[in-house]
Design an enzyme around this catalytic site. Structure first.
Site, PDB file in Angstrom:
ATOM      1  N   LYS A   1      -4.016  -8.426  -7.534  1.00  0.00           N
ATOM      2  CA  LYS A   1      -5.394  -8.788  -7.210  1.00  0.00           C
ATOM      3  C   LYS A   1      -6.372  -7.678  -7.570  1.00  0.00           C
ATOM      4  CE  LYS A   1      -6.471  -7.273  -2.558  1.00  0.00           C
ATOM      5  NZ  LYS A   1      -7.394  -7.587  -1.485  1.00  0.00           N
TER       6      LYS A   1
ATOM      7  N   LYS B   1     -10.490  -2.805  -4.424  1.00  0.00           N
ATOM      8  CA  LYS B   1     -11.274  -1.572  -4.400  1.00  0.00           C
ATOM      9  C   LYS B   1     -10.414  -0.349  -4.631  1.00  0.00           C
ATOM     10  CE  LYS B   1     -14.072  -3.002  -0.601  1.00  0.00           C
ATOM     11  NZ  LYS B   1     -12.983  -3.384   0.310  1.00  0.00           N
TER      12      LYS B   1
ATOM     13  N   LYS C   1       0.810  -1.217   0.000  1.00  0.00           N
ATOM     14  CA  LYS C   1       0.000   0.000   0.000  1.00  0.00           C
ATOM     15  C   LYS C   1       0.846   1.271   0.000  1.00  0.00           C
ATOM     16  CE  LYS C   1      -4.358  -1.771   1.663  1.00  0.00           C
ATOM     17  NZ  LYS C   1      -5.403  -1.797   2.670  1.00  0.00           N
TER      18      LYS C   1
HETATM   19  P1  ADP Z   1     -10.086  -4.662  -0.995  1.00  0.00           P
HETATM   20  O1  ADP Z   1      -8.673  -5.095  -1.209  1.00  0.00           O
HETATM   21  O2  ADP Z   1     -10.915  -4.827  -2.218  1.00  0.00           O
HETATM   22  O3  ADP Z   1     -10.178  -3.279  -0.411  1.00  0.00           O
HETATM   23  P2  ADP Z   1     -10.705  -5.675   1.664  1.00  0.00           P
HETATM   24  O4  ADP Z   1      -9.324  -5.441   2.158  1.00  0.00           O
HETATM   25  O5  ADP Z   1     -11.789  -4.815   2.194  1.00  0.00           O
HETATM   26  O6  ADP Z   1     -10.735  -5.656   0.060  1.00  0.00           O
HETATM   27  O7  ADP Z   1     -11.064  -7.191   1.940  1.00  0.00           O
HETATM   28  C1  ADP Z   1     -12.357  -7.629   2.249  1.00  0.00           C
HETATM   29  C2  ADP Z   1     -12.482  -9.106   1.985  1.00  0.00           C
HETATM   30  O8  ADP Z   1     -12.489  -9.354   0.577  1.00  0.00           O
HETATM   31  C3  ADP Z   1     -11.349  -9.951   2.573  1.00  0.00           C
HETATM   32  O9  ADP Z   1     -11.890 -11.146   3.099  1.00  0.00           O
HETATM   33  C4  ADP Z   1     -10.485 -10.243   1.383  1.00  0.00           C
HETATM   34  O10 ADP Z   1      -9.795 -11.460   1.540  1.00  0.00           O
HETATM   35  C5  ADP Z   1     -11.497 -10.320   0.254  1.00  0.00           C
HETATM   36  N1  ADP Z   1     -10.909  -9.943  -1.026  1.00  0.00           N
HETATM   37  C6  ADP Z   1     -10.462  -8.709  -1.358  1.00  0.00           C
HETATM   38  N2  ADP Z   1     -10.006  -8.700  -2.612  1.00  0.00           N
HETATM   39  C7  ADP Z   1     -10.163  -9.968  -3.098  1.00  0.00           C
HETATM   40  C8  ADP Z   1      -9.870 -10.605  -4.355  1.00  0.00           C
HETATM   41  N3  ADP Z   1      -9.348  -9.930  -5.354  1.00  0.00           N
HETATM   42  N4  ADP Z   1     -10.172 -11.914  -4.487  1.00  0.00           N
HETATM   43  C9  ADP Z   1     -10.721 -12.603  -3.464  1.00  0.00           C
HETATM   44  N5  ADP Z   1     -11.013 -12.076  -2.265  1.00  0.00           N
HETATM   45  C10 ADP Z   1     -10.743 -10.775  -2.076  1.00  0.00           C
HETATM   46 NA    NA Z   2      -7.409  -5.018   1.055  1.00  0.00          NA
END
Ligand code: ADP
Ligand code: NA
Length: 343
Positions: free
Chosen positions: A208, A211, A118
């Protein structure tokens, strides 16, 4: 499992995407469906974690916070079975964060990869200049996550595989605490890994889907209209082999990601999906099939989201009930924890 305390959260840093759905919220819905009376389910919106981004925007934050609740409900998480709440509504989680931070070592946190990714720091090239710019909140992020989980004495945490490291730290802190105070206060929470492998960015399948990605074409949002989904999948980066499609994450990451998406949606193994798609001889047909699957899977959540977001009173009532239920557990546990620590 019986007598389980199942806990998980998601950040309101943007609109929810297909990775959040297959890796998190659909699993939460399944857990609601399977819930037995001896289990407790707590699902939260990690709003305190969300402000660790470099430039918080208050207007957007306010919008994403409430949309996160609507998104969680729209996939079928049942508020009569699960407590749905905001992290910031339960101050005991922040309180435990401080208590655990007195145990967490800087060295262990330094090995975590999230604050590096990050901050755009490559693993292995962490110099003192880079560390000097990292904010304490981002560095300590996993300790707050551990506190969230341990506040509920969670036994199981459903997350995607990007969270494995943070769960290890959580268990490490729980063990340290139990050892230091010679009492088995915290169960060591087990990871419930989502059955779907990590969903990757459509534009750069080496990272990955997230968001926080500014490139909108990289993500399929749960609320994307069918035409937008079709357009994004059409643009998805693949490769030049266009007459057959197989799962080969090293050499064909883009194609493999699309296969993984179908496998997740259909709840079929990768091998089964490979057989199903053996008939496709060009990208247009293969991507058309992916599009159909995604559009159909997301149509229910998209419609439900539109309904919920226009019912703010209903959302408030869900949050109020969820916070009350979570508070009850959190208050009891923090009292016990502080008592054991000598307060
Ligand atoms: P982001 O990275 O999209 O901000 P978060 O950190 O809020 O997501 O993670 C929320 C949930 O979504 C966690 O359980 C995380 O493992 C899952 N998650 C986030 N991105 C992915 C992805 N690309 N594939 C599968 N699971 C994901
Ligand atoms: Na995240």
């Amino acid at each position: 499992p019986k007598n389980a305390s199942i806990f998980s959260m998601i950040q309101p840093t943007g609109e929810f995407h297909l990775g959040n759905y297959l890796g998190a919220t659909r699993v939460w819905k399944d857990l609601c469906t399977l819930k037995s009376s001896s289990q407790r389910l707590t699902f939260g919106v990690a709003d305190l974690h969300a402000i660790t981004i470099p430039k918080p925007n208050t207007t957007k934050f306010r919008k994403y916070r409430i949309e996160a609740i609507a998104s969680i409900l729209s996939v079928g998480v049942d508020p009569s079975k699960a407590s749905v709440m905001y992290q910031s509504s339960i101050p005991q989680q922040t309180q435990l964060h401080w208590l655990l931070s007195t145990l967490a070592s800087m060295g262990y946190l330094n090995r975590m990869t999230q604050w590096k990714s990050k901050s755009n720091i490559k693993d292995g090239s962490v110099d003192s200049d880079a560390i000097g710019k990292v904010r304490l909140g981002l560095f300590a992020y996993p300790v707050l996550q551990a506190a969230d989980i341990l506040t509920y004495k969670a036994t199981h945490v459903p997350v995607g595989d990007d969270q494995t490291q943070h769960l290890e730290l959580t268990r490490h802190l729980a063990e340290q605490f139990n050892h230091l105070y010679k009492k088995r206060v915290f169960p060591l929470p087990k990871t419930i890994l989502a059955p779907t492998k990590k969903i990757l960015s459509l534009s750069s399948p080496e990272k990955k889907m997230s968001k926080s990605d500014p490139n909108q074409d990289a993500l399929i949002y749960l609320n994307d209209e069918p035409e937008i989904i079709a357009k994004k999948i059409k643009k998805a980066v693949t490769d030049s082999i266009s007459d057959h499609f197989e799962y080969d994450p090293v050499n064909r990451p883009g194609v493999s990601n699309l296969i993984n998406i179908i496998s997740g949606i259909q709840r079929k193994s990768i091998g089964e999906v490979e057989k199903d798609i053996a008939r496709f001889r060009n990208y247009s047909d293969f991507k058309g099939y992916v599009t159909e699957n995604v559009v159909e899977e997301l149509s229910g959540p998209r419609n439900m989201f539109k309904r919920f977001i226009n019912e703010p009173e209903y959302l408030d009532s869900v949050i109020k009930k969820g916070s009350e239920e979570a508070s009850e557990v959190a208050e009891k546990n923090i009292k016990e924890i502080m008592n054991i620590m000598g307060f």
